[in-house]
Design a protein around this motif. Structure first.
Motif, short mmCIF file in Angstrom:
data_model
loop_
_atom_site.label_atom_id
_atom_site.label_comp_id
_atom_site.label_asym_id
_atom_site.label_seq_id
_atom_site.Cartn_x
_atom_site.Cartn_y
_atom_site.Cartn_z
N LEU A 153 -21.85 -12.67 10.79
CA LEU A 153 -22.81 -11.69 10.30
C LEU A 153 -23.17 -11.99 8.85
CD1 LEU A 153 -24.47 -9.11 10.59
CD2 LEU A 153 -22.42 -7.81 10.02
N LEU A 154 -22.19 -12.37 8.05
CA LEU A 154 -22.47 -12.72 6.66
C LEU A 154 -23.41 -13.92 6.55
CD1 LEU A 154 -19.01 -12.11 5.02
CD2 LEU A 154 -21.15 -10.97 4.44
N GLN A 155 -23.25 -14.88 7.44
CA GLN A 155 -24.15 -16.03 7.43
C GLN A 155 -25.59 -15.60 7.73
OE1 GLN A 155 -22.33 -18.58 10.33
NE2 GLN A 155 -21.06 -19.64 8.81
N VAL A 156 -25.75 -14.71 8.70
CA VAL A 156 -27.08 -14.21 9.05
C VAL A 156 -27.66 -13.43 7.88
CG1 VAL A 156 -28.32 -12.61 10.57
CG2 VAL A 156 -26.63 -14.17 11.53
N LEU A 157 -26.84 -12.57 7.27
CA LEU A 157 -27.32 -11.78 6.14
C LEU A 157 -27.66 -12.65 4.94
CD1 LEU A 157 -24.94 -8.68 6.36
CD2 LEU A 157 -27.38 -8.77 6.92
N GLN A 158 -26.89 -13.72 4.74
CA GLN A 158 -27.16 -14.61 3.61
C GLN A 158 -28.53 -15.26 3.76
OE1 GLN A 158 -24.31 -17.72 3.01
NE2 GLN A 158 -25.00 -18.12 0.93
N SER A 159 -28.88 -15.61 4.99
CA SER A 159 -30.17 -16.26 5.20
C SER A 159 -31.34 -15.27 5.20
CB SER A 159 -30.17 -17.05 6.51
OG SER A 159 -30.02 -16.17 7.60
N SER A 160 -31.06 -13.98 5.45
CA SER A 160 -32.16 -13.02 5.55
C SER A 160 -32.32 -12.12 4.33
CB SER A 160 -31.97 -12.15 6.80
OG SER A 160 -30.79 -11.39 6.69
N LEU A 161 -31.29 -11.98 3.51
CA LEU A 161 -31.39 -11.10 2.33
C LEU A 161 -31.76 -11.90 1.08
CD1 LEU A 161 -28.18 -8.89 2.76
CD2 LEU A 161 -30.53 -8.20 3.18
N PRO A 162 -32.39 -11.25 0.13
CA PRO A 162 -32.61 -11.91 -1.17
C PRO A 162 -31.25 -12.23 -1.81
CG PRO A 162 -33.92 -9.90 -0.98
CD PRO A 162 -33.03 -9.93 0.20
N ALA A 163 -31.22 -13.24 -2.64
CA ALA A 163 -29.96 -13.72 -3.22
C ALA A 163 -29.24 -12.64 -4.02
CB ALA A 163 -30.23 -14.94 -4.11
N GLN A 164 -29.99 -11.85 -4.82
CA GLN A 164 -29.34 -10.81 -5.61
C GLN A 164 -28.72 -9.73 -4.73
OE1 GLN A 164 -32.77 -11.36 -6.69
NE2 GLN A 164 -32.56 -12.10 -8.78
N VAL A 165 -29.40 -9.37 -3.65
CA VAL A 165 -28.88 -8.34 -2.75
C VAL A 165 -27.64 -8.87 -2.03
CG1 VAL A 165 -29.41 -6.92 -0.74
CG2 VAL A 165 -31.16 -7.29 -2.47
N PHE A 166 -27.68 -10.13 -1.61
CA PHE A 166 -26.51 -10.71 -0.95
C PHE A 166 -25.33 -10.78 -1.93
CE2 PHE A 166 -23.84 -14.21 0.62
CZ PHE A 166 -23.55 -13.71 1.88
N ALA A 167 -25.59 -11.07 -3.19
CA ALA A 167 -24.52 -11.09 -4.20
C ALA A 167 -23.92 -9.70 -4.35
CB ALA A 167 -25.05 -11.59 -5.53
N MET A 168 -24.77 -8.66 -4.33
CA MET A 168 -24.27 -7.29 -4.39
C MET A 168 -23.38 -6.99 -3.18
SD MET A 168 -27.75 -5.33 -5.61
CE MET A 168 -27.11 -3.69 -5.38
N LEU A 169 -23.79 -7.50 -2.02
CA LEU A 169 -23.01 -7.31 -0.79
C LEU A 169 -21.65 -8.00 -0.90
CD1 LEU A 169 -22.90 -6.22 2.11
CD2 LEU A 169 -24.00 -8.33 2.84
N ILE A 170 -21.64 -9.19 -1.44
CA ILE A 170 -20.39 -9.93 -1.65
C ILE A 170 -19.44 -9.13 -2.53
CG2 ILE A 170 -19.39 -12.00 -2.72
CD1 ILE A 170 -20.80 -12.77 -0.25
N ILE A 171 -19.97 -8.60 -3.62
CA ILE A 171 -19.15 -7.82 -4.55
C ILE A 171 -18.62 -6.57 -3.86
CG2 ILE A 171 -19.23 -6.46 -6.68
CD1 ILE A 171 -21.25 -8.63 -7.70
N LYS A 172 -19.47 -5.90 -3.09
CA LYS A 172 -19.05 -4.68 -2.38
C LYS A 172 -17.95 -5.00 -1.37
CE LYS A 172 -20.53 -1.01 -2.52
NZ LYS A 172 -20.05 0.15 -3.29
N MET A 173 -18.07 -6.12 -0.66
CA MET A 173 -17.05 -6.49 0.32
C MET A 173 -15.73 -6.84 -0.38
SD MET A 173 -18.24 -5.88 3.21
CE MET A 173 -16.81 -6.50 4.07
#
Length: 170
Positions: free
Chosen positions: A107-127
């Motif tokens: 799921l993270l791979q899919v989200l990484q390819s579909s989300l903007p880089a800053q939003v994915f970075a926020m997701l990484i920090i939240k996880m």
């Protein structure tokens, strides 16, 4: 040898069933008649509410259909909020979906390819925050198949793959 006919067996089975149901009714009435029955029920319900999920609306982790509904709801809500520009809340909902996901790395791979880089970075920090909270709450008592273990595994995946994304943003 004594031969037992079908009617005798039927009568015996009916009598045994009636006795069993009668005993159940008697036992239930006796249990409900105890003076502290209602108090025990309230305490048990209060305890279940407290020891239930730490998040409002978190599904019962033993109910696969509830997990699936929750997962889809959180993904949809997260995507909608991110599309509206509410990145913080959207990322929170996506993180909730990842926590209950059976294959978080995929799921993270899919989200990484579909989300903007800053939003994915926020997701990484939240996880990573979720993983830290899970590690603190379990005090090292995490089993290999538990959700806390899954969060820690997700956190490890994030630590290995997320730093490159965060470094690219800085």
């Amino acid at each position: 040898m004594i031969e037992i006919n079908k009617t005798a067996i039927g009568i015996a089975a009916g009598l045994a069933g009636t006795l069993f149901i009668g005993y159940c009714i008697y036992f239930d009435k006796k249990r409900r008649g105890e003076p502290d029955y209602k108090k025990k029920v309230r305490e048990r319900r209060r305890r279940n509410r407290k020891t239930g999920s730490s998040k409002q609306g978190m599904p019962n982790l033993n109910d696969h259909e509830a997990i699936e509904r929750y997962f889809l709801q959180e993904i949809q809500l997260g995507e909608t909020l991110i599309a509206r520009g509410d990145f913080e809340t959207g990322v929170e909902h996506l993180a909730n979906a990842i926590v209950v996901c059976g294959q978080p790395a995929r799921l993270l791979q899919v989200l990484q390819s579909s989300l903007p880089a800053q939003v994915f970075a926020m997701l990484i920090i939240k996880m990573q925050e979720f993983g830290n909270r899970a590690a603190e709450s379990s005090d090292g008592l995490v089993g290999p198949g538990s959700r806390s273990s899954q969060i820690e595994n997700t956190s490890n995946i994030l630590e290995n793959s997320g730093h490159a994304v965060i470094d690219d943003l800085e």
